[in-house]
Design a protein around this motif. Structure first.
Motif, PDB file in Angstrom:
ATOM      1  N   MET A 193       7.027   0.332   2.557  1.00  0.00           N
ATOM      2  CA  MET A 193       8.314   0.814   2.066  1.00  0.00           C
ATOM      3  C   MET A 193       8.429   0.473   0.581  1.00  0.00           C
ATOM      4  SD  MET A 193      12.080  -0.084   3.550  1.00  0.00           S
ATOM      5  CE  MET A 193      11.981   0.874   5.040  1.00  0.00           C
ATOM      6  N   PRO A 217       4.340   7.110  12.038  1.00  0.00           N
ATOM      7  CA  PRO A 217       3.865   7.876  10.887  1.00  0.00           C
ATOM      8  C   PRO A 217       4.190   9.359  11.050  1.00  0.00           C
ATOM      9  CG  PRO A 217       2.171   6.363  11.636  1.00  0.00           C
ATOM     10  CD  PRO A 217       3.264   6.322  12.672  1.00  0.00           C
ATOM     11  N   ASP A 241       6.184  -1.416  16.673  1.00  0.00           N
ATOM     12  CA  ASP A 241       5.050  -0.705  16.071  1.00  0.00           C
ATOM     13  C   ASP A 241       4.180  -0.083  17.160  1.00  0.00           C
ATOM     14  OD1 ASP A 241       4.119  -0.810  12.943  1.00  0.00           O
ATOM     15  OD2 ASP A 241       2.508  -0.224  14.330  1.00  0.00           O
ATOM     16  N   HIS A 242       3.650   1.114  16.867  1.00  0.00           N
ATOM     17  CA  HIS A 242       2.845   1.832  17.870  1.00  0.00           C
ATOM     18  C   HIS A 242       1.403   1.346  17.864  1.00  0.00           C
ATOM     19  CE1 HIS A 242       1.649   3.819  14.201  1.00  0.00           C
ATOM     20  NE2 HIS A 242       0.653   4.393  14.845  1.00  0.00           N
ATOM     21  N   GLU A 243       1.009   0.643  16.796  1.00  0.00           N
ATOM     22  CA  GLU A 243      -0.398   0.284  16.592  1.00  0.00           C
ATOM     23  C   GLU A 243      -0.553  -1.188  16.958  1.00  0.00           C
ATOM     24  OE1 GLU A 243      -2.708   2.766  14.888  1.00  0.00           O
ATOM     25  OE2 GLU A 243      -3.887   1.292  16.023  1.00  0.00           O
ATOM     26  N   ARG A 296      10.141  11.205  13.686  1.00  0.00           N
ATOM     27  CA  ARG A 296      11.089  10.082  13.703  1.00  0.00           C
ATOM     28  C   ARG A 296      12.467  10.478  14.245  1.00  0.00           C
ATOM     29  NH1 ARG A 296       9.458   7.406   7.819  1.00  0.00           N
ATOM     30  NH2 ARG A 296       7.316   6.938   8.426  1.00  0.00           N
ATOM     31  N   TRP A 310      -1.997  -3.512  14.334  1.00  0.00           N
ATOM     32  CA  TRP A 310      -1.075  -3.731  13.208  1.00  0.00           C
ATOM     33  C   TRP A 310       0.037  -4.706  13.614  1.00  0.00           C
ATOM     34  CZ3 TRP A 310      -1.461  -3.092   8.204  1.00  0.00           C
ATOM     35  CH2 TRP A 310      -0.314  -3.135   7.408  1.00  0.00           C
ATOM     36  N   THR A 362       0.860  -1.191   0.000  1.00  0.00           N
ATOM     37  CA  THR A 362       0.000   0.000   0.000  1.00  0.00           C
ATOM     38  C   THR A 362       0.893   1.237   0.000  1.00  0.00           C
ATOM     39  OG1 THR A 362      -0.027   0.330   2.396  1.00  0.00           O
ATOM     40  CG2 THR A 362      -1.655  -1.219   1.496  1.00  0.00           C
ATOM     41  N   ALA A 407       6.510  -1.564  11.412  1.00  0.00           N
ATOM     42  CA  ALA A 407       6.475  -2.913  10.829  1.00  0.00           C
ATOM     43  C   ALA A 407       5.597  -2.961   9.580  1.00  0.00           C
ATOM     44  CB  ALA A 407       5.936  -3.897  11.873  1.00  0.00           C
ATOM     45  N   GLY A 408       5.753  -4.033   8.804  1.00  0.00           N
ATOM     46  CA  GLY A 408       4.902  -4.212   7.620  1.00  0.00           C
ATOM     47  C   GLY A 408       5.543  -5.142   6.611  1.00  0.00           C
ATOM     48  N   GLU A 449      13.817  -2.472  13.729  1.00  0.00           N
ATOM     49  CA  GLU A 449      13.021  -1.689  12.783  1.00  0.00           C
ATOM     50  C   GLU A 449      11.967  -0.918  13.566  1.00  0.00           C
ATOM     51  OE1 GLU A 449      10.857  -2.795   8.678  1.00  0.00           O
ATOM     52  OE2 GLU A 449       9.920  -3.759  10.411  1.00  0.00           O
TER      53      GLU A 449
HETATM   54  C1  SAM Z   1       5.418   3.877   6.983  1.00  0.00           C
HETATM   55  S1  SAM Z   1       4.473   2.670   7.783  1.00  0.00           S
HETATM   56  C2  SAM Z   1       5.626   1.349   7.989  1.00  0.00           C
HETATM   57  C3  SAM Z   1       5.673   0.522   6.771  1.00  0.00           C
HETATM   58  C4  SAM Z   1       6.496  -0.750   6.849  1.00  0.00           C
HETATM   59  N1  SAM Z   1       7.885  -0.525   7.128  1.00  0.00           N
HETATM   60  C5  SAM Z   1       6.336  -1.489   5.526  1.00  0.00           C
HETATM   61  O1  SAM Z   1       7.295  -1.579   4.752  1.00  0.00           O
HETATM   62  O2  SAM Z   1       5.206  -1.935   5.252  1.00  0.00           O
HETATM   63  C6  SAM Z   1       4.340   3.362   9.403  1.00  0.00           C
HETATM   64  C7  SAM Z   1       3.183   2.821  10.219  1.00  0.00           C
HETATM   65  O3  SAM Z   1       1.991   2.873   9.485  1.00  0.00           O
HETATM   66  C8  SAM Z   1       1.119   1.839   9.927  1.00  0.00           C
HETATM   67  N2  SAM Z   1       0.682   1.115   8.730  1.00  0.00           N
HETATM   68  C9  SAM Z   1       1.426   0.368   7.896  1.00  0.00           C
HETATM   69  N3  SAM Z   1       0.681  -0.098   6.870  1.00  0.00           N
HETATM   70  C10 SAM Z   1      -0.568   0.364   7.085  1.00  0.00           C
HETATM   71  C11 SAM Z   1      -1.800   0.232   6.387  1.00  0.00           C
HETATM   72  N4  SAM Z   1      -1.889  -0.487   5.267  1.00  0.00           N
HETATM   73  N5  SAM Z   1      -2.891   0.859   6.886  1.00  0.00           N
HETATM   74  C12 SAM Z   1      -2.817   1.577   8.025  1.00  0.00           C
HETATM   75  N6  SAM Z   1      -1.672   1.738   8.747  1.00  0.00           N
HETATM   76  C13 SAM Z   1      -0.569   1.139   8.278  1.00  0.00           C
HETATM   77  C14 SAM Z   1       1.898   0.949  10.895  1.00  0.00           C
HETATM   78  O4  SAM Z   1       1.494   1.237  12.226  1.00  0.00           O
HETATM   79  C15 SAM Z   1       3.326   1.387  10.630  1.00  0.00           C
HETATM   80  O5  SAM Z   1       4.116   1.334  11.787  1.00  0.00           O
END
Ligand code: SAM
Length: 247
Positions: A56, A170, A105-107, A180, A110, A52, A81-82, A78
């Motif tokens: 990253m 975020p 992760d703060h959420e 950050r 997630w 999405t 997360a994601g 890290e």
């Molecule tokens: C920039 S994102 C981190 C992305 C992660 N490093 C990755 O490559 O997918 C920062 C935060 O956004 C939130 N987040 C990530 N994907 C999301 C999504 N599809 N919808 C809502 N929140 C999201 C998570 O809490 C994450 O810590």
């Protein structure tokens, strides 16, 4: 400068910024298509990943993955997360590396979702996502919130790291654009003498300001790859950018 001329200069600057952004965006798309090709061995035959606008960029993940393999990184932290966490974990398992990842992760929801995906792929032995809420932080700029330091200290104990990936919390809202910043002041004493630090989204003003501060405060030489990933290495390291033209 007379008012009209000053308006004209401002318009010209904003037109140039708009054009430069368009060029960068096209370049970024090309880099991402190329990198998605390189990442196929970590995607084909695995459960589908939901890329999405939060994820990253493939180019940036590729850069980091190259660093893990080429420079033998073993202890990764890290923030945010994601997809990045899952692809790195797949790499560690596929290549039989002696590397582990802690992702913060703060959420809470997630963190649970990503931990569930790691569990489904039997990747829990290489990576874990810890859920740490955002709180006021002595290290923060502009009164931004950061991960609760007391909980982080408890979770990390005396761990040291040789790679830090900073992609959270975020920071896209203008009031949170330097959210950050605390990551490096917090981590600096936990970094091994040979290590690397990444900050994502440095195409944004807030992250650019953070990098300038980190350079001055810690004397680190940050580089920019793919116009959106800042990286620096401590100690000896081989080059890991997926496309050589950025050196
Ligand atoms: C920039 S994102 C981190 C992305 C992660 N490093 C990755 O490559 O997918 C920062 C935060 O956004 C939130 N987040 C990530 N994907 C999301 C999504 N599809 N919808 C809502 N929140 C999201 C998570 O809490 C994450 O810590």
């Amino acid at each position: 400068m007379p008012r009209k001329e000053s308006n004209d200069v401002e318009k010209l600057i904003s037109l140039l910024e708009y054009m430069a952004n368009g060029i960068n965006q096209n370049e970024r798309r090309t880099e991402d298509v190329y990198s998605l090709g390189l990442l196929q061995p970590l995607m084909q035959g695995y459960p589908y990943l939901g890329f999405t606008g939060f994820s990253m960029r493939p180019y940036c993940i590729n850069h980091i993955i190259n660093d893990i393999i080429i420079n033998g990184r073993q202890c990764i932290i890290e923030f945010g997360a994601g997809i990045s966490t899952i692809l790195i974990s797949r790499l560690i398992k596929k290549n039989g590396l002696n590397t582990t990842v802690i992702s913060v992760d703060h959420e809470d929801a997630w963190a649970k979702l990503i931990n569930e995906q790691l569990k489904n792929e039997q990747l829990c032995e290489v990576a874990t996502v810890i859920s740490i809420p955002l709180r006021p932080c002595d290290l923060a700029l502009d009164g931004s919130l950061w991960y609760a330091v007391d909980l982080l200290n408890l979770a990390l104990k005396d761990r040291q790291f040789d790679m830090a990936i900073i992609d959270g919390p975020p920071a896209w809202e203008p009031s949170k654009e330097r959210a950050r910043y605390p990551a490096l002041p917090y981590l600096i004493d936990r970094l091994q003498s040979r290590s690397s630090v990444y900050l994502d989204d440095v195409n944004r003003k807030g992250e650019q300001d953070i990098i300038e501060r980190w350079k001055k405060e810690f004397g680190l030489a940050f580089n920019i790859a793919g116009s959106s990933l800042a990286w620096c290495t401590l100690g000896q390291a081989f080059h890991t950018a997926p496309i050589r033209s950025h050196y």
